[in-house]
Each structure stands twice: as C-alpha cells, then as structure tokens.
Design a protein around this motif. Structure first.
Motif, PDB file in Angstrom:
ATOM      1  N   ARG A  94      10.554  16.839 -24.488  1.00  0.00           N
ATOM      2  CA  ARG A  94      11.174  18.161 -24.361  1.00  0.00           C
ATOM      3  C   ARG A  94      12.388  18.380 -25.238  1.00  0.00           C
ATOM      4  O   ARG A  94      12.796  19.518 -25.451  1.00  0.00           O
ATOM      5  CB  ARG A  94      11.552  18.396 -22.889  1.00  0.00           C
ATOM      6  N   CYS A  95      13.013  17.304 -25.733  1.00  0.00           N
ATOM      7  CA  CYS A  95      14.273  17.458 -26.461  1.00  0.00           C
ATOM      8  C   CYS A  95      14.107  17.086 -27.931  1.00  0.00           C
ATOM      9  O   CYS A  95      13.404  16.124 -28.256  1.00  0.00           O
ATOM     10  CB  CYS A  95      15.359  16.581 -25.839  1.00  0.00           C
TER      11      CYS A  95
ATOM     12  N   GLU B 267       9.927  12.085 -20.750  1.00  0.00           N
ATOM     13  CA  GLU B 267      10.152  13.522 -20.632  1.00  0.00           C
ATOM     14  C   GLU B 267      11.204  13.995 -21.626  1.00  0.00           C
ATOM     15  O   GLU B 267      11.081  15.065 -22.226  1.00  0.00           O
ATOM     16  CB  GLU B 267      10.577  13.878 -19.206  1.00  0.00           C
ATOM     17  N   ILE B 268      12.257  13.187 -21.825  1.00  0.00           N
ATOM     18  CA  ILE B 268      13.290  13.551 -22.797  1.00  0.00           C
ATOM     19  C   ILE B 268      12.696  13.603 -24.204  1.00  0.00           C
ATOM     20  O   ILE B 268      12.964  14.535 -24.974  1.00  0.00           O
ATOM     21  CB  ILE B 268      14.462  12.546 -22.723  1.00  0.00           C
ATOM     22  N   GLU B 269      11.884  12.617 -24.559  1.00  0.00           N
ATOM     23  CA  GLU B 269      11.268  12.608 -25.884  1.00  0.00           C
ATOM     24  C   GLU B 269      10.352  13.816 -26.080  1.00  0.00           C
ATOM     25  O   GLU B 269      10.263  14.367 -27.173  1.00  0.00           O
ATOM     26  CB  GLU B 269      10.468  11.313 -26.078  1.00  0.00           C
TER      27      GLU B 269
ATOM     28  N   CYS C  67      20.429  18.603 -24.292  1.00  0.00           N
ATOM     29  CA  CYS C  67      19.139  18.762 -23.617  1.00  0.00           C
ATOM     30  C   CYS C  67      18.836  17.532 -22.771  1.00  0.00           C
ATOM     31  O   CYS C  67      18.450  17.640 -21.602  1.00  0.00           O
ATOM     32  CB  CYS C  67      18.048  18.996 -24.663  1.00  0.00           C
ATOM     33  N   ALA C  68      19.025  16.348 -23.352  1.00  0.00           N
ATOM     34  CA  ALA C  68      18.769  15.113 -22.617  1.00  0.00           C
ATOM     35  C   ALA C  68      19.692  14.987 -21.421  1.00  0.00           C
ATOM     36  O   ALA C  68      19.277  14.568 -20.328  1.00  0.00           O
ATOM     37  CB  ALA C  68      18.931  13.916 -23.554  1.00  0.00           C
TER      38      ALA C  68
ATOM     39  N   LEU D 243      11.606   9.380 -17.030  1.00  0.00           N
ATOM     40  CA  LEU D 243      12.572  10.297 -17.635  1.00  0.00           C
ATOM     41  C   LEU D 243      12.641  10.155 -19.152  1.00  0.00           C
ATOM     42  O   LEU D 243      12.760  11.146 -19.870  1.00  0.00           O
ATOM     43  CB  LEU D 243      13.954  10.060 -17.018  1.00  0.00           C
ATOM     44  N   GLY D 244      12.576   8.924 -19.640  1.00  0.00           N
ATOM     45  CA  GLY D 244      12.639   8.725 -21.086  1.00  0.00           C
ATOM     46  C   GLY D 244      11.533   9.457 -21.815  1.00  0.00           C
ATOM     47  O   GLY D 244      11.761  10.109 -22.854  1.00  0.00           O
TER      48      GLY D 244
ATOM     49  N   THR E 138      21.234  15.953 -27.626  1.00  0.00           N
ATOM     50  CA  THR E 138      21.927  15.197 -26.580  1.00  0.00           C
ATOM     51  C   THR E 138      22.208  16.048 -25.351  1.00  0.00           C
ATOM     52  O   THR E 138      22.134  15.558 -24.223  1.00  0.00           O
ATOM     53  CB  THR E 138      23.248  14.616 -27.114  1.00  0.00           C
TER      54      THR E 138
ATOM     55  N   LEU F 248      18.524  17.082 -18.502  1.00  0.00           N
ATOM     56  CA  LEU F 248      17.405  16.478 -17.790  1.00  0.00           C
ATOM     57  C   LEU F 248      17.860  15.324 -16.912  1.00  0.00           C
ATOM     58  O   LEU F 248      17.369  15.152 -15.788  1.00  0.00           O
ATOM     59  CB  LEU F 248      16.355  15.993 -18.795  1.00  0.00           C
ATOM     60  N   VAL F 249      18.810  14.523 -17.402  1.00  0.00           N
ATOM     61  CA  VAL F 249      19.347  13.429 -16.585  1.00  0.00           C
ATOM     62  C   VAL F 249      20.054  13.985 -15.353  1.00  0.00           C
ATOM     63  O   VAL F 249      19.863  13.506 -14.228  1.00  0.00           O
ATOM     64  CB  VAL F 249      20.308  12.564 -17.406  1.00  0.00           C
TER      65      VAL F 249
END
Length: 238
Positions: free
Chosen positions: A18-19, A14-16, A26-27, A11-12, A24, A30-31
């Motif tokens: 896509r966001c 993917e956040i980096e 956006c992240a 997940l980390g 925050t 995803l969470v």
C-alpha cells in the motif's frame, strides 16, 4: 521500530503493497492502525519568539500546610525541574519532628521516566533494581539514582493520593513510594498504563508513539491499575 514493539506478521506485506518506497508516513499510519496504543504525534515546531520566551511549566502546582502540620503537595507533571521543585518544598517544610506528607498525584498523567526516577529517589534514596523493564530483548533492571539532595525523610508518614488520572510514570512513582518509602496509597484505582512509550521519527513533522517495554515494580501490580490501601471518593483540589 521492531526493536520496540511486536508488529503483526502480515503488516510488513501490507506496507509494501500500500505504501510507496519513500512513504514513511503511510507506513506509520498503518502501524498506528494495527498496533494497540500506538499513535501518530505531530511535532510542534516553535517559532523564534516562542523559543526566546520559552519557560518551564512548574511540576509542583500547589503547596499548603494543614492545621495539624501535614504538608500537602500536588505534583502534576515531571518537568525538567521536577526533582528540584519537590526537594525545595520538602526542605522548606522540614522540622524536628518526622514529616507528615500528602503527595497528590491524581492529576499526574505521567511523563519523563528518568525525571520520575529522580523524584522517587528523594524519598527512597538510591535503590538497586527498583524497576524492571521487560521488552522484546528480555528484562533489564533499573536503579533509582542518588538523590539531588539528602532530605533525611526517615520516619516520614507519606500518603499518596491517586485516581484514574494517575497514569504511566506517576503510577510507577506511587508504586515505588509504597514499596520503598512505606507510603500509603489513598483514593481510587489508577489508570493501569504499565508500559513505556517510545517515539520513532517518521519525518520532519511526525513521530510514531509506540508501546515498548512493560514496566514492573517488584511487589506491585501495575497492570489494570494500582489498588489503593485506603479507598476514598474523589475530591476536588489537593
């Protein structure tokens, strides 16, 4: 966030990907999409008139006494004055003979964990290690505090009405009363929400609700719902 819930390993990254750096929300989206039972919650910002006219919704929503003297009380939430409301009702109906009480939790979907503990203590008195919270950092024992008022409920016969609408803190209360106050659970299996929910700030308008510590009551099984001692079909009203 990582203090409360175990995040998927990928997940980390993917956040980096896509966001944006300050994304925050956006992240958080995803969470919420990746973590079971996580969700975004919009913050309700009251206006001045709402603040001025604010009132506390009652936690005890119905009280009546049956012909045989049994007190029936519906506790639908754990509001700010929940323990005081319950204590006032019990004190008003206390008599010479041991009390017979039906506590209706069928419409109680849970709520504030500490307020629930204060309500429980009215029936059980202070109890060390009554609850265990199991999280990423290990297990923590939680006590029930000294009650707001000593109601001398020794010998009280307590039935707790439960069903699918009984969830979260209300399930914990039912389990505590069965374990520590000799109560019988009557109705159908409860919801089975055996974890605390933590709110993580996202921005001014949003919070991320994430499942955190698992709740255990020694001698009880909260996962998949509490099984009543007496099975009874759902009925309308208390």
């Amino acid at each position: 966030m990582a203090r409360h819930a175990a995040l998927p390993a990928a997940l980390g990254a993917e956040i980096e990907r896509r966001c944006p750096p300050a994304g925050t929300r956006c992240a958080a989206r995803l969470v919420a999409a990746s973590l079971p039972d996580a969700r975004l919650v919009r913050v309700k910002h009251p206006d001045t008139d709402t603040i001025r006219r604010a009132r506390t919704e009652p936690s005890v929503t119905a009280v009546r006494q049956r012909a045989d003297g049994t007190l029936v009380m519906a506790l639908d939430r754990f509001g700010r004055t929940a323990d005081r409301e319950v204590a006032d009702v019990l004190a008003a109906h206390a008599g010479g003979a041991p009390m017979r009480l039906v506590l209706d939790l069928r419409n109680n979907a849970g709520g504030d964990f500490d307020r629930m503990r204060r309500v429980a203590s009215l029936f059980t008195g202070p109890q060390e290690a009554a609850i265990r919270l199991v999280g990423l950092d290990g297990a923590t024992d939680v006590a029930l505090p000294a009650p707001l008022r000593d109601l001398e409920l020794d010998g009280a016969a307590i039935d707790v009405l439960v069903g699918p609408g009984t969830a979260s803190s209300a399930e914990v209360l039912a389990a505590l009363l069965r374990r520590n106050a000799g109560a019988r659970l009557v109705g159908t299996r409860t919801s089975g929400k055996d974890w605390l929910t933590r709110l993580v700030p996202v921005d001014h308008d949003w919070r991320l609700a994430v499942p955190a510590e698992r709740i255990e009551v020694p001698g009880e099984h909260l996962a998949q719902g509490l099984v009543p001692d007496i099975a009874a079909a759902p009925a309308a009203g208390p």
